[in-house]
Design an enzyme around this catalytic site. Structure first.
Site, PDB file in Angstrom:
ATOM      1  N   GLU A 199       3.606  -2.662  -7.246  1.00 17.78           N
ATOM      2  CA  GLU A 199       4.114  -3.828  -6.269  1.00 17.78           C
ATOM      3  C   GLU A 199       3.962  -5.190  -7.047  1.00 17.78           C
ATOM      4  OE1 GLU A 199       2.757  -2.804  -2.311  1.00 17.78           O
ATOM      5  OE2 GLU A 199       3.573  -0.920  -2.615  1.00 17.78           O
TER       6      GLU A 199
ATOM      7  N   GLY B 261       0.806  -1.244   0.019  1.00 18.51           N
ATOM      8  CA  GLY B 261       0.103  -0.068  -0.004  1.00 18.51           C
ATOM      9  C   GLY B 261       0.998   1.253  -0.127  1.00 18.51           C
TER      10      GLY B 261
ATOM     11  N   GLU C  43      -0.494   1.451  -6.551  1.00 22.17           N
ATOM     12  CA  GLU C  43       0.411   0.856  -5.805  1.00 22.17           C
ATOM     13  C   GLU C  43       0.387  -0.706  -6.132  1.00 22.17           C
ATOM     14  OE1 GLU C  43       2.240   1.868  -3.439  1.00 22.17           O
ATOM     15  OE2 GLU C  43       1.455   3.883  -3.085  1.00 22.17           O
TER      16      GLU C  43
ATOM     17  N   GLU D 283      11.125  -6.993   0.577  1.00 22.44           N
ATOM     18  CA  GLU D 283      10.996  -8.501   0.436  1.00 22.44           C
ATOM     19  C   GLU D 283       9.410  -8.601   0.177  1.00 22.44           C
ATOM     20  OE1 GLU D 283      12.680 -10.598   3.618  1.00 22.44           O
ATOM     21  OE2 GLU D 283      12.066 -12.616   2.775  1.00 22.44           O
TER      22      GLU D 283
END
Lengths: 311, 311
Positions: free
Chosen positions: A102, A82, A98, A151
């Site tokens: 991602e 987020g 986002e 990660e």
DNA sequence: TTAATAGTGTCTTTAAGACAATATGTT
DNA sequence: AACATATTGTCTTAAAGACACTATTAA
């Protein structure tokens, strides 16, 4: 929206309007990204199937994508992907941005399911989180292997509910329950997060008032244990009520057994295939292909039926 | 939430954290307050019933509470009650505070139903609206008669949908519809607001993407025509799906016909009483009282069944 | 042949919808 | 008696759940 026609008087007023008169929060969009992936079995051959049950189809389980925070606050804790909203963006657009940044996923369905705005939920100050959930085909997306600052991992999700207290009188009642949320990283055997959320359901004036509190964050950042729990429960209720979201987990073509397994992974219970097939019959179309070489009767391949998805 | 244990390093970091690094919006909570009130009939005697049908029970219709804005922007336009959120308040708490300030109602159920955050929705700048809906017993609450700065009124709500365009190909589709929202003030005969909202439903990658645009605001402030439409549709879908919200419109005791009329007013269609009674049987308890003197067979009075409302 | 999954048929239960029929007050 | 609403009974239809049964491949 139609152009808003301002009077001269209003234009003057607006110029002297100071938006800083009111306190303002930061706003973030957080996302619960779910998928289903094969359950890793300990006794498996190089082919990915256990020797004893080489004929059995692989099990699939529900997964959620979490990111290890590389910076404060909650550095090294795990959190939902987020980020903060920007000027000119709707909360949904923030979430789409986002999600793309991602995961690389572009055309997913985002379901807004809750707003988290309780005071004190973020040590940095007044920050409101707009929470979305989405389902993606996990096979299409491979998570980053990770670095110091970054990660991303898939965690299996298991939720258990236990009622711990009940007071019921004539006009007033209260039920306290404890939810245990167990998140287990698939690639790192020793990484398991166990969070506990206390739910207090009060009955006042014929209304239920539900309040939740994270009792044990289990290595999750902020109130994300609570957000994950809400996402999980909301996802289940959507699928139970017949929303065809599960198809987002599937590739273009699939067998009905695969589809059923996806439903079962999300609903957390097994279904009778005869009834399942009847229920989803309208949503799919038969293709000409079949799957062979699986150690048992070959299955027909199906695809989504566009007519049913759009009306 | 459990106390968050900060390291010394993190404490130092937090002290230098500048929340002003990011742009921030103002946040508001807006409310669609619904009720049902008697439909004013033109040909009525002083007793409140028309002469021809003196034996008939009064009709009830769905109403929404609107407030005439006393200041810019949109001065003299009608708007949903609402206001800005303050530090330390959740969006829900803001809504409860505003509801109490504007109606005196304390223990209502507030349903969050949407977030309105599109750029340009408020001429003052970046303002996100968290929208709630609630049902209250309109007989308990009398609206302010009004002044220059303040006027609150109940408006009847009628919504009509008309499909105006449809393009459907193999993998892509679009349906455009026009919603007409008619709001009619009960106490002021000549006051009628008619807004039009264009809905564009696109079908992309097996997902529906819905975008709305206020084509004609009809004297409503901001994007409130859109918010009202969403509130109305959401309310209907909640009631259709069996949520017992309608009881919030009823006094302590009521007849089943009154309850049915409330359902019919919200759903916009008539129900068969035999089926209706069967459906809500579990939600109510018979009392010993009956209603007499209504020009026809007296009806039993019922009250809510707490056991059914809380489990 | 057998293990394992694929796929079909049908009975039961439950909920919803339609509608007929009866009941009981006031005017 | 006529009117208007109150209340009950029952038939039909649709969906969900349970379960038995048949089908087809690879090993």
């Amino acid at each position: 929206m139609e152009a808003y026609q301002m009077s001269e008087e209003e234009r003057v007023w607006l110029e002297s309007y100071d938006i800083n008169r009111y306190d303002r929060p930061s706003v973030a969009s957080d996302m619960a990204v779910f998928s289903i992936l094969e359950t890793k079995s300990r006794s498996c051959s190089k082919a990915g199937r256990s020797r004893e049950n080489y004929r059995k189809d692989p099990e699939k389980g529900l997964r959620i994508l979490l990111i290890r925070r590389g910076s404060f606050p909650y550095r090294d804790c795990w959190a939902l992907p987020g980020g903060f909203g920007r000027v000119g963006e709707s909360t949904q657009e923030t979430a789409f941005r986002e999600l793309y940044e991602e995961t690389g996923v572009r055309d997913a369905y985002l379901e807004p399911f809750a707003i988290f705005s309780e005071a004190g939920r973020d040590p940095r100050g007044w920050i409101i989180s707009h929470a979305f959930l989405t389902l993606i085909d996990g096979e299409k997306y491979r998570v980053h292997e990770g670095s110091d600052a970054w990660e991303a991992r898939w965690f299996s999700v298991h939720v258990e509910k236990k009622e711990t207290g009940r007071t019921v009188e004539a006009q007033y009642g209260e039920i306290v329950s404890l939810y245990t949320v167990r998140l287990q990283c698939m690639e790192r055997d020793n990484l398991e997060l166990t969070a506990t959320v206390k739910e207090r359901k009060q009955f006042i004036a014929y209304h239920e008032k539900v309040t939740c509190e994270v009792v044990e964050s289990g290595g999750l950042a902020f109130d994300h244990a609570h957000i994950i729990l809400c996402a999980f429960l909301h996802l289940r209720s959507l699928v139970e009520s017949g929303k065809p979201m599960i198809f987002d987990l599937m590739p273009e073509v699939f067998t009905l057994s695969e589809l059923q397994k996806a439903y079962e992974a999300v609903l957390g219970r097994s279904l009778l295939s005869a009834n399942f097939r009847r229920k989803i019959a309208d949503w799919v179309m038969e293709t000409e292909s079949i799957v062979e070489g699986a150690g048992h009767r070959p299955a027909k391949l199906f695809r989504r039926n566009p007519d049913r998805f759009f009306r």
